[in-house]
Design a protein around this motif. Structure first.
Motif, mmCIF file in Angstrom:
data_model
loop_
_atom_site.group_PDB
_atom_site.id
_atom_site.type_symbol
_atom_site.label_atom_id
_atom_site.label_comp_id
_atom_site.label_asym_id
_atom_site.label_seq_id
_atom_site.Cartn_x
_atom_site.Cartn_y
_atom_site.Cartn_z
ATOM 1 N N ILE A 160 0.868 -1.172 0.000
ATOM 2 C CA ILE A 160 0.000 0.000 0.000
ATOM 3 C C ILE A 160 0.903 1.220 0.000
ATOM 4 C CG2 ILE A 160 -1.753 1.309 1.254
ATOM 5 C CD1 ILE A 160 -2.598 -1.307 2.591
ATOM 6 N N ASP A 161 0.641 2.177 -0.874
ATOM 7 C CA ASP A 161 1.438 3.405 -0.934
ATOM 8 C C ASP A 161 0.654 4.549 -0.312
ATOM 9 O OD1 ASP A 161 3.395 1.988 -2.160
ATOM 10 O OD2 ASP A 161 3.273 3.011 -4.095
ATOM 11 N N LEU A 162 1.268 5.233 0.662
ATOM 12 C CA LEU A 162 0.632 6.323 1.392
ATOM 13 C C LEU A 162 1.308 7.646 1.063
ATOM 14 C CD1 LEU A 162 0.410 4.570 4.877
ATOM 15 C CD2 LEU A 162 -1.424 4.794 3.191
ATOM 16 N N ARG A 163 0.499 8.674 0.805
ATOM 17 C CA ARG A 163 1.054 10.009 0.570
ATOM 18 C C ARG A 163 1.713 10.554 1.823
ATOM 19 N NH1 ARG A 163 -3.409 9.865 -2.782
ATOM 20 N NH2 ARG A 163 -3.040 10.571 -4.922
ATOM 21 N N GLN A 164 1.157 10.212 2.971
ATOM 22 C CA GLN A 164 1.744 10.592 4.251
ATOM 23 C C GLN A 164 1.495 9.479 5.248
ATOM 24 O OE1 GLN A 164 -0.429 13.821 6.271
ATOM 25 N NE2 GLN A 164 -1.941 13.732 4.617
ATOM 26 N N PRO A 165 2.413 9.291 6.203
ATOM 27 C CA PRO A 165 2.215 8.226 7.191
ATOM 28 C C PRO A 165 0.931 8.444 7.985
ATOM 29 C CG PRO A 165 4.461 9.076 7.254
ATOM 30 C CD PRO A 165 3.688 10.003 6.386
ATOM 31 N N VAL A 166 0.278 7.348 8.347
ATOM 32 C CA VAL A 166 -0.930 7.423 9.158
ATOM 33 C C VAL A 166 -0.526 7.354 10.626
ATOM 34 C CG1 VAL A 166 -3.151 6.352 9.667
ATOM 35 C CG2 VAL A 166 -2.245 6.309 7.332
ATOM 36 N N PRO A 167 -0.854 8.378 11.412
ATOM 37 C CA PRO A 167 -0.436 8.389 12.827
ATOM 38 C C PRO A 167 -0.941 7.167 13.584
ATOM 39 C CG PRO A 167 -1.291 10.539 12.169
ATOM 40 C CD PRO A 167 -1.594 9.606 11.048
ATOM 41 N N GLY A 168 -0.046 6.591 14.368
ATOM 42 C CA GLY A 168 -0.430 5.508 15.259
ATOM 43 C C GLY A 168 -0.423 4.115 14.662
ATOM 44 N N LEU A 169 -0.127 3.990 13.377
ATOM 45 C CA LEU A 169 -0.123 2.668 12.766
ATOM 46 C C LEU A 169 1.258 2.033 12.868
ATOM 47 C CD1 LEU A 169 -2.281 2.923 9.522
ATOM 48 C CD2 LEU A 169 -2.981 2.434 11.859
ATOM 49 N N ALA A 170 1.318 0.864 13.505
ATOM 50 C CA ALA A 170 2.583 0.145 13.646
ATOM 51 C C ALA A 170 2.751 -0.807 12.471
ATOM 52 C CB ALA A 170 2.621 -0.597 14.971
ATOM 53 N N LEU A 171 3.060 -0.239 11.301
ATOM 54 C CA LEU A 171 3.237 -1.041 10.099
ATOM 55 C C LEU A 171 4.621 -0.784 9.514
ATOM 56 C CD1 LEU A 171 -0.212 -0.449 8.349
ATOM 57 C CD2 LEU A 171 0.575 -2.586 9.363
ATOM 58 N N PRO A 172 5.286 -1.840 9.020
ATOM 59 C CA PRO A 172 6.596 -1.626 8.388
ATOM 60 C C PRO A 172 6.446 -0.830 7.100
ATOM 61 C CG PRO A 172 5.835 -3.874 8.017
ATOM 62 C CD PRO A 172 4.865 -3.251 8.973
ATOM 63 N N GLY A 173 7.281 0.187 6.922
ATOM 64 C CA GLY A 173 7.203 1.017 5.725
ATOM 65 C C GLY A 173 8.581 1.392 5.216
ATOM 66 N N ARG A 174 8.628 1.760 3.952
ATOM 67 C CA ARG A 174 9.865 2.212 3.339
ATOM 68 C C ARG A 174 9.526 3.277 2.290
ATOM 69 N NH1 ARG A 174 8.414 -2.509 0.647
ATOM 70 N NH2 ARG A 174 8.737 -2.568 -1.627
ATOM 71 N N THR A 175 10.498 4.049 1.918
ATOM 72 C CA THR A 175 10.282 5.094 0.936
ATOM 73 C C THR A 175 10.143 4.480 -0.454
ATOM 74 O OG1 THR A 175 11.538 6.679 2.249
ATOM 75 C CG2 THR A 175 11.224 7.206 -0.067
ATOM 76 N N ALA A 176 9.195 4.980 -1.221
ATOM 77 C CA ALA A 176 8.955 4.475 -2.577
ATOM 78 C C ALA A 176 8.546 5.628 -3.476
ATOM 79 C CB ALA A 176 7.868 3.396 -2.564
ATOM 80 N N ARG A 177 8.441 5.319 -4.781
ATOM 81 C CA ARG A 177 8.027 6.303 -5.792
ATOM 82 C C ARG A 177 8.893 7.561 -5.742
ATOM 83 N NH1 ARG A 177 1.534 6.418 -6.726
ATOM 84 N NH2 ARG A 177 1.003 4.377 -5.906
ATOM 85 N N GLU A 178 10.184 7.335 -5.775
ATOM 86 C CA GLU A 178 11.167 8.416 -5.803
ATOM 87 C C GLU A 178 10.995 9.354 -4.617
ATOM 88 O OE1 GLU A 178 10.329 10.014 -9.659
ATOM 89 O OE2 GLU A 178 11.587 8.537 -10.686
ATOM 90 N N GLY A 179 10.654 8.772 -3.462
ATOM 91 C CA GLY A 179 10.541 9.535 -2.230
ATOM 92 C C GLY A 179 9.203 10.197 -1.995
ATOM 93 N N SER A 180 8.235 9.990 -2.901
ATOM 94 C CA SER A 180 6.951 10.675 -2.768
ATOM 95 C C SER A 180 5.924 9.888 -1.954
ATOM 96 C CB SER A 180 6.366 10.967 -4.152
ATOM 97 O OG SER A 180 6.026 9.760 -4.828
ATOM 98 N N ARG A 181 6.198 8.628 -1.636
ATOM 99 C CA ARG A 181 5.258 7.795 -0.895
ATOM 100 C C ARG A 181 5.990 6.992 0.177
ATOM 101 N NH1 ARG A 181 2.590 10.371 -4.004
ATOM 102 N NH2 ARG A 181 0.726 9.723 -5.197
ATOM 103 N N THR A 182 5.220 6.588 1.179
ATOM 104 C CA THR A 182 5.656 5.575 2.132
ATOM 105 C C THR A 182 4.978 4.276 1.749
ATOM 106 O OG1 THR A 182 5.951 7.152 3.941
ATOM 107 C CG2 THR A 182 5.668 4.832 4.534
#
Length: 276
Positions: A160-182
Motif C-alpha cells: 500500500i502506498d501512502l502520501r503521508q504516514p498514518v499516525p499511530g499505525l505500527a506497520l513496516p514502511g519504506r520510501t517508494a516512488r522516488e521519495g513521494s510515498r511511504t
C-alpha cells in the motif's frame, strides 16, 4: 512455469520485484510481459481489440499488444518499485478487460473469506483506510485496482502506498516512488476471493455508514470503472450492483480512523453472515 502474480495475471519481466507474489502453477492465467523502451514513442491509437496505445499522465506512452502478450512503457526508465505499483495497474486493466473481466479503481480487503471493495477518487482516502485495516490484521487484497471475475476479485501487488504516514499505525514502511510515498508491505494472500460487497467513500460528518440501493450502486460502479473508454458488459455491471453496497462518510480527521474501521468491519461481518 515462471512469472509473478498480480491482478489475475501471470506477469513476466518482473521476476525480481518483491512486491509481487509468485504466480500459482497452471496455465489458466492470462499472461503479459512487461518491457521498457527509451527510443521513439508510439502515437496514441484509437481503441482496438488487439492493440492499445495510451498516453499516461506523466508523459510516458504505454503500448499493450494482445497478439504478442506484451506491455511496453515508452519513456524514461522506471525502477522496479514503480513498475510493481502503480504502473503495472495500467496494462493489467487493458489485458483483463480484453479477457472479459471487469476492473474498478478500488482497493479490496477480506473478512471471513469474502472480499469487499473500497471505491473513491484518488484523494478519497482509500489507501489510508486500507492501511488502518491492515494494522488491525485485516487481509488487504489490493490497493489500487479491483479486477472482478467469476464472482470474485483478484489480489494485487503486496503493498500500500501512502502520501503521508498514518499516525499511530505500527506497520513496516519504506520510501517508494522516488521519495513521494511511504510503502507499506503486505503479506501474501489468496489470489482470488469471492466478492461480497462495495463501500463507496466520501468526506463529511460522521463516521457514518448508509446502505445504498442497487440503482445507486450501479451508477457509482459505472463511474468507477478503470479506463471507461474500454467496453463493459451491462449484464455484468447489473449483477455486481446487486451485491450489498454502502456509502461511508467520515471527517478528514485522523482521530476518526479507528471508529471508521469499526464501522467497515461491522458492515463486512454482517454481509458475511458473522456476528459483529
Amino acid at each position: 512455469m515462471t512469472g509473478r502474480f498480480a491482478y489475475g495475471l501471470r506477469v513476466h519481466g518482473l521476476d525480481r520485484v518483491t512486491d509481487l507474489m509468485p504466480a500459482p502453477p497452471g496455465d489458466d492465467l492470462p499472461e503479459v510481459t512487461i518491457r521498457q523502451h527509451t527510443g521513439p514513442r508510439p502515437v496514441p491509437e484509437p481503441l482496438d481489440r488487439w492493440r492499445q496505445v495510451r498516453l499516461l499522465a506523466d508523459g510516458r506512452h504505454l503500448a499493450v499488444d494482445r497478439r504478442s502478450g506484451t506491455a511496453t512503457f515508452h519513456g524514461p526508465p522506471l525502477t522496479p518499485d514503480l513498475l510493481a505499483h502503480p504502473y503495472l495497474a495500467a496494462p493489467a486493466v487493458v489485458v483483463n478487460r480484453w479477457t472479459g473481466r471487469e476492473t474498478f479503481h478500488a482497493g479490496t480487503f477480506v473478512r471471513h473469506g469474502r472480499a469487499f471493495a473500497v471505491l473513491g477518487s484518488r484523494t478519497a482516502g482509500k489507501s489510508s483506510l486500507l492501511a488502518a485495516l491492515a494494522a488491525r490484521d485485516v487481509p488487504v487484497l489490493a490497493d489500487d485496482v479491483a479486477v472482478v471475475h467469476d464472482g470474485g476479485v483478484f489480489a494485487g501487488p503486496r503493498c500500500i502506498d501512502l502520501r503521508q504516514p498514518v499516525p499511530g499505525l505500527a506497520l513496516p514502511g519504506r520510501t517508494a516512488r522516488e521519495g513521494s510515498r511511504t510503502r507499506v508491505s503486505l503479506p501474501p494472500v489468496a489470489t482470488h476471493v469471492p466478492l461480497a460487497g462495495w463501500i463507496f467513500l466520501s468526506w463529511g460528518p460522521g463516521p457514518a455508514l448508509a446502505r445504498l440501493p442497487a440503482a445507486d450502486a450501479l451508477g457509482r460502479l459505472a463511474a468507477e470503472r478503470s479506463w471507461p473508454q474500454l467496453p463493459s458488459d451491462p449484464a455484468v455491471l447489473l449483477t455486481l450492483a446487486a451485491l450489498p453496497a454502502w456509502e461511508l462518510t467520515r471527517p478528514r480527521e485522523w482521530g476518526a480512523l479507528e471508529a471508521t474501521c469499526r464501522l467497515v468491519e461491522s458492515a463486512a461481518e454482517a454481509a458475511a453472515g458473522q456476528p459483529a
